[in-house]
Design a protein around this motif. Structure first.
Motif, short mmCIF file in Angstrom:
data_model
loop_
_atom_site.label_atom_id
_atom_site.label_comp_id
_atom_site.label_asym_id
_atom_site.label_seq_id
_atom_site.Cartn_x
_atom_site.Cartn_y
_atom_site.Cartn_z
N ASP A 67 0.99 -1.10 0.00
CA ASP A 67 0.03 0.27 -0.18
C ASP A 67 1.26 0.71 0.07
O ASP A 67 0.45 1.77 -0.51
N TYR A 68 1.70 1.03 0.76
CA TYR A 68 2.68 2.32 0.76
C TYR A 68 3.90 2.61 0.11
O TYR A 68 4.81 3.56 0.26
N VAL A 69 4.28 1.60 -0.45
CA VAL A 69 5.98 1.36 -0.20
C VAL A 69 6.09 1.50 -2.82
O VAL A 69 5.20 0.62 -2.82
N LYS A 70 5.99 2.75 -3.20
CA LYS A 70 5.33 2.56 -4.57
C LYS A 70 6.01 2.26 -5.78
O LYS A 70 6.29 1.22 -6.29
N PRO A 71 8.29 2.32 -5.75
CA PRO A 71 9.38 1.88 -6.10
C PRO A 71 9.12 0.32 -6.26
O PRO A 71 8.47 -0.37 -4.71
N VAL A 72 9.07 -0.05 -7.44
CA VAL A 72 8.41 -2.02 -6.98
C VAL A 72 9.53 -2.69 -6.44
O VAL A 72 10.35 -3.61 -6.00
N GLY A 73 11.31 -2.19 -6.28
CA GLY A 73 12.23 -3.05 -6.14
C GLY A 73 12.35 -2.27 -5.15
O GLY A 73 13.06 -3.50 -4.00
N ALA A 74 11.95 -1.68 -4.48
CA ALA A 74 12.29 -1.31 -2.55
C ALA A 74 11.32 -1.79 -2.21
O ALA A 74 11.58 -2.67 -1.23
N ARG A 75 9.81 -1.99 -3.15
CA ARG A 75 8.60 -2.80 -2.22
C ARG A 75 9.50 -4.74 -1.85
O ARG A 75 9.04 -5.27 -0.93
N ALA B 52 10.65 -9.23 0.50
CA ALA B 52 11.78 -10.44 0.70
C ALA B 52 12.74 -10.28 1.93
O ALA B 52 12.91 -11.02 2.51
N PHE B 53 12.92 -9.29 2.22
CA PHE B 53 13.56 -8.91 4.28
C PHE B 53 12.67 -9.27 5.13
O PHE B 53 12.80 -9.96 5.73
N THR B 54 11.44 -8.70 4.78
CA THR B 54 10.26 -8.88 5.96
C THR B 54 10.43 -10.58 5.97
O THR B 54 9.85 -11.47 7.15
N LEU B 55 10.04 -11.81 4.64
CA LEU B 55 9.75 -12.89 4.75
C LEU B 55 11.10 -13.19 5.71
O LEU B 55 10.53 -14.75 6.11
N VAL B 56 12.11 -13.26 5.27
CA VAL B 56 13.48 -14.08 5.90
C VAL B 56 13.49 -13.19 7.38
O VAL B 56 13.66 -14.58 7.82
N TRP B 57 13.52 -12.59 7.65
CA TRP B 57 13.53 -12.24 9.03
C TRP B 57 12.58 -13.29 9.46
O TRP B 57 12.14 -13.24 10.92
N LEU B 58 11.19 -12.74 9.31
CA LEU B 58 10.03 -13.37 9.70
C LEU B 58 10.22 -14.97 10.02
O LEU B 58 9.68 -16.15 11.26
N VAL B 59 10.98 -15.11 9.19
CA VAL B 59 11.04 -17.08 9.12
C VAL B 59 12.64 -18.08 10.40
O VAL B 59 12.25 -18.16 10.87
N ALA B 60 13.32 -16.91 9.34
CA ALA B 60 14.43 -16.86 10.55
C ALA B 60 14.13 -16.50 11.94
O ALA B 60 14.69 -17.01 12.99
#
Length: 119
Positions: free
Chosen positions: A86-94, A99-107
């Motif tokens: 919803d709030y991060v519009k640049p596709v690369g940043a999003r 990916a960072f959130t997913l890796v962090w949550l799995v860890a």
């Protein structure tokens, strides 16, 4: 000529109902776990490491805690993914943030499970 009907082009991720329902189910599961934990906590006895270790030593409590850890990770993933979408519009940043959130949550879930099964 009509501008609505079957020729309408629908775009987007379409996670709506599934994710809404997943958020509610995982929230209820975590609330029930909190109640179970409070009941265990309020049982008579001295509070300390031995009491906490006894709470989590039974197999049913380990299994329930395992399910809640996975539910918490999924709950957090759905919420954060929606925030990034919803709030991060640049596709690369999003993509990076997702990916960072997913890796962090799995860890974090892996670490919590490792701590749980060591007791």
């Amino acid at each position: 000529m009509s501008t609505f009907g079957s020729k309408r082009i629908v775009v987007g991720a379409h996670y709506g109902l599934r994710d809404w329902l997943a958020q509610r189910i995982t929230a209820v599961l975590m609330a029930l776990f909190t109640v179970v934990l409070l009941v265990q906590f309020l049982m008579p006895g001295e509070l300390g490491y031995d009491h906490w270790a006894a709470i989590f030593s039974s197999q049913w409590m380990k299994l329930l805690t395992f399910v809640v850890i996975i539910s918490l990770a999924y709950h957090a993933w759905v919420g954060m993914r929606d925030v990034w979408m919803d709030y991060v519009k640049p596709v690369g940043a999003r993509l990076f943030l997702q990916a960072f959130t997913l890796v962090w949550l799995v860890a974090c879930a892996g670490w919590a499970i490792q701590v749980l099964w060591r007791l």
